[in-house]
Design a protein around this motif. Sequence first.
Motif, PDB file in Angstrom:
ATOM      1  N   ARG A 266       0.837  -1.197   0.000  1.00 11.76           N
ATOM      2  CA  ARG A 266       0.000   0.000   0.000  1.00 11.76           C
ATOM      3  C   ARG A 266       0.873   1.249   0.000  1.00 11.76           C
ATOM      4  NH1 ARG A 266      -3.130  -1.164   4.340  1.00 11.76           N
ATOM      5  NH2 ARG A 266      -4.218  -2.527   2.875  1.00 11.76           N
ATOM      6  N   GLU A 267       1.942   1.224   0.766  1.00 13.39           N
ATOM      7  CA  GLU A 267       2.858   2.367   0.848  1.00 13.39           C
ATOM      8  C   GLU A 267       3.498   2.654  -0.501  1.00 13.39           C
ATOM      9  OE1 GLU A 267       7.007   2.103   2.662  1.00 13.39           O
ATOM     10  OE2 GLU A 267       5.853   3.014   4.291  1.00 13.39           O
ATOM     11  N   ARG A 268       3.802   1.612  -1.270  1.00 13.51           N
ATOM     12  CA  ARG A 268       4.467   1.753  -2.567  1.00 13.51           C
ATOM     13  C   ARG A 268       3.482   1.970  -3.707  1.00 13.51           C
ATOM     14  NH1 ARG A 268       9.727  -0.244  -2.829  1.00 13.51           N
ATOM     15  NH2 ARG A 268       9.375  -0.933  -4.974  1.00 13.51           N
ATOM     16  N   GLY A 269       2.197   2.008  -3.392  1.00 13.70           N
ATOM     17  CA  GLY A 269       1.200   2.208  -4.439  1.00 13.70           C
ATOM     18  C   GLY A 269       0.953   0.963  -5.262  1.00 13.70           C
ATOM     19  N   GLU A 270       1.316  -0.223  -4.724  1.00 16.84           N
ATOM     20  CA  GLU A 270       1.112  -1.478  -5.434  1.00 16.84           C
ATOM     21  C   GLU A 270      -0.237  -2.079  -5.063  1.00 16.84           C
ATOM     22  OE1 GLU A 270       4.423  -3.897  -4.376  1.00 16.84           O
ATOM     23  OE2 GLU A 270       5.915  -2.553  -5.276  1.00 16.84           O
ATOM     24  N   ASP A 271      -0.585  -3.142  -5.745  1.00 19.23           N
ATOM     25  CA  ASP A 271      -1.839  -3.837  -5.474  1.00 19.23           C
ATOM     26  C   ASP A 271      -1.806  -4.398  -4.057  1.00 19.23           C
ATOM     27  OD1 ASP A 271      -4.173  -5.244  -5.504  1.00 19.23           O
ATOM     28  OD2 ASP A 271      -3.509  -6.776  -6.929  1.00 19.23           O
ATOM     29  N   ASP A 272      -2.728  -3.938  -3.225  1.00 21.27           N
ATOM     30  CA  ASP A 272      -2.761  -4.400  -1.831  1.00 21.27           C
ATOM     31  C   ASP A 272      -3.978  -5.280  -1.570  1.00 21.27           C
ATOM     32  OD1 ASP A 272      -4.693  -2.452  -2.012  1.00 21.27           O
ATOM     33  OD2 ASP A 272      -4.281  -1.578  -0.058  1.00 21.27           O
ATOM     34  N   ASP A 273      -4.407  -5.967  -2.608  1.00 22.07           N
ATOM     35  CA  ASP A 273      -5.526  -6.885  -2.436  1.00 22.07           C
ATOM     36  C   ASP A 273      -5.189  -7.895  -1.344  1.00 22.07           C
ATOM     37  OD1 ASP A 273      -6.966  -9.640  -3.203  1.00 22.07           O
ATOM     38  OD2 ASP A 273      -8.146  -7.978  -4.034  1.00 22.07           O
ATOM     39  N   PRO A 274      -6.158  -8.280  -0.535  1.00 24.05           N
ATOM     40  CA  PRO A 274      -5.896  -9.207   0.579  1.00 24.05           C
ATOM     41  C   PRO A 274      -5.199 -10.504   0.187  1.00 24.05           C
ATOM     42  CG  PRO A 274      -8.061  -8.237   0.823  1.00 24.05           C
ATOM     43  CD  PRO A 274      -7.542  -7.765  -0.507  1.00 24.05           C
ATOM     44  N   ARG A 275      -5.383 -10.937  -1.057  1.00 27.51           N
ATOM     45  CA  ARG A 275      -4.759 -12.205  -1.442  1.00 27.51           C
ATOM     46  C   ARG A 275      -3.235 -12.133  -1.404  1.00 27.51           C
ATOM     47  NH1 ARG A 275      -6.058  -9.838  -6.369  1.00 27.51           N
ATOM     48  NH2 ARG A 275      -4.360  -9.755  -7.905  1.00 27.51           N
ATOM     49  N   HIS A 276      -2.689 -10.927  -1.394  1.00 31.97           N
ATOM     50  CA  HIS A 276      -1.238 -10.772  -1.380  1.00 31.97           C
ATOM     51  C   HIS A 276      -0.644 -10.940   0.018  1.00 31.97           C
ATOM     52  CE1 HIS A 276      -0.932  -9.692  -5.551  1.00 31.97           C
ATOM     53  NE2 HIS A 276      -1.801  -8.694  -5.404  1.00 31.97           N
ATOM     54  N   ALA A 277      -1.481 -11.165   1.015  1.00 37.43           N
ATOM     55  CA  ALA A 277      -0.952 -11.342   2.369  1.00 37.43           C
ATOM     56  C   ALA A 277       0.002 -12.527   2.448  1.00 37.43           C
ATOM     57  CB  ALA A 277      -2.098 -11.521   3.358  1.00 37.43           C
ATOM     58  N   LEU A 278      -0.289 -13.581   1.689  1.00 44.46           N
ATOM     59  CA  LEU A 278       0.563 -14.772   1.715  1.00 44.46           C
ATOM     60  C   LEU A 278       1.757 -14.659   0.777  1.00 44.46           C
ATOM     61  CD1 LEU A 278      -2.156 -17.594   1.872  1.00 44.46           C
ATOM     62  CD2 LEU A 278      -0.865 -16.549   3.740  1.00 44.46           C
ATOM     63  N   ALA A 279       1.872 -13.542   0.068  1.00 47.37           N
ATOM     64  CA  ALA A 279       3.005 -13.366  -0.835  1.00 47.37           C
ATOM     65  C   ALA A 279       4.322 -13.348  -0.077  1.00 47.37           C
ATOM     66  CB  ALA A 279       2.849 -12.061  -1.627  1.00 47.37           C
ATOM     67  N   VAL A 280       4.249 -13.029   1.212  1.00 45.10           N
ATOM     68  CA  VAL A 280       5.469 -12.977   2.014  1.00 45.10           C
ATOM     69  C   VAL A 280       6.156 -14.334   2.066  1.00 45.10           C
ATOM     70  CG1 VAL A 280       4.375 -13.515   4.221  1.00 45.10           C
ATOM     71  CG2 VAL A 280       6.385 -12.017   4.171  1.00 45.10           C
ATOM     72  N   LEU A 281       5.417 -15.415   1.824  1.00 46.66           N
ATOM     73  CA  LEU A 281       6.004 -16.755   1.827  1.00 46.66           C
ATOM     74  C   LEU A 281       7.007 -16.936   0.696  1.00 46.66           C
ATOM     75  CD1 LEU A 281       2.830 -18.910   2.614  1.00 46.66           C
ATOM     76  CD2 LEU A 281       4.623 -18.174   4.196  1.00 46.66           C
ATOM     77  N   HIS A 282       6.925 -16.088  -0.338  1.00 46.67           N
ATOM     78  CA  HIS A 282       7.860 -16.161  -1.463  1.00 46.67           C
ATOM     79  C   HIS A 282       8.944 -15.095  -1.376  1.00 46.67           C
ATOM     80  CE1 HIS A 282       4.982 -18.912  -3.264  1.00 46.67           C
ATOM     81  NE2 HIS A 282       4.035 -18.017  -3.112  1.00 46.67           N
ATOM     82  N   HIS A 283       9.009 -14.438  -0.232  1.00 46.04           N
ATOM     83  CA  HIS A 283       9.967 -13.352  -0.048  1.00 46.04           C
ATOM     84  C   HIS A 283      11.395 -13.897  -0.061  1.00 46.04           C
ATOM     85  CE1 HIS A 283      11.928  -9.841   1.693  1.00 46.04           C
ATOM     86  NE2 HIS A 283      10.795  -9.169   1.600  1.00 46.04           N
ATOM     87  N   PRO A 284      12.347 -13.167  -0.664  1.00 47.97           N
ATOM     88  CA  PRO A 284      13.745 -13.617  -0.655  1.00 47.97           C
ATOM     89  C   PRO A 284      14.325 -13.807   0.744  1.00 47.97           C
ATOM     90  CG  PRO A 284      13.431 -11.865  -2.255  1.00 47.97           C
ATOM     91  CD  PRO A 284      12.156 -11.951  -1.478  1.00 47.97           C
ATOM     92  N   ALA A 285      13.767 -13.095   1.731  1.00 46.09           N
ATOM     93  CA  ALA A 285      14.286 -13.185   3.092  1.00 46.09           C
ATOM     94  C   ALA A 285      13.449 -14.102   3.973  1.00 46.09           C
ATOM     95  CB  ALA A 285      14.357 -11.791   3.717  1.00 46.09           C
TER      96      ALA A 285
END
Length: 263
Positions: free
Chosen positions: A97-116
Amino acid sequence: MPVYPEQAYAHASDADIAVRPITTGDVFDALGKGTADFWRHPSHYLFIALIYPLVGIALAVWSAGGATFALLYPLAAGFALIGPVAALGLYELSRRRERGEDDDPRHALAVLHHPAIGSMTAVGLLLAVLFILWITAAGAIYEAHFAIDPPTTLMGLITETLTTAQGWSLLFWGNLVGLVFALVVLATTVIAFPLLVDKGGSPGRAIGTSLRAFGKNPVPILLWGAVVALILLIASIPLFVGLAIALPILGHATWHLYRKLVP
């Protein structure tokens, strides 16, 4: 699967993170912004955060009905030690949301693919170890006070705890030790997870940055810890169900507190 900007994670484990001074007013401002983030998609956040209070309810029922009911309070209090892990998806939504990207709730689990994600897991395991140590310590304190003729019911335990000298001693030492655990978690991870979501890097850098943030802003961060503890206590009273609202608000607020500390 999300695409993370490579430049944000290049040599992240070696880079120093600048930490800014904040005021007590920033703490409440972060809380207000977290509340606003929650109301953006409240039904979704309620669904995600229900996992946390449901686990709390299950543990409460199990403890109250078994021989280990004396650990009910330590278990409930100990949730605050591992709560930051439950908010990882919320940090990701706030970042988007801060970066102006899609903040749809489905992206909550995107953190599982995070490089860190490996570093996040390592810090999460540290919190899990601290949680286990806290429960072990709480059990030892209880045994030291009620090893002989322990209460056989939950109401009996409550009565003896509130009306006897050994009960008051149990409360004093139990809460004192619990406070030490809480301070360790607060100082080492206050912004560790949001930093990893935002910039990646190693567990050591995330914890080190949190320690520096605490050292530079002890009063505001201690106030933040007190506010979190109070909100979690109030939210836990009605069988933990209030956590379904409190947790996402605090999760988003933690992101905004992180952003005030780290530009």
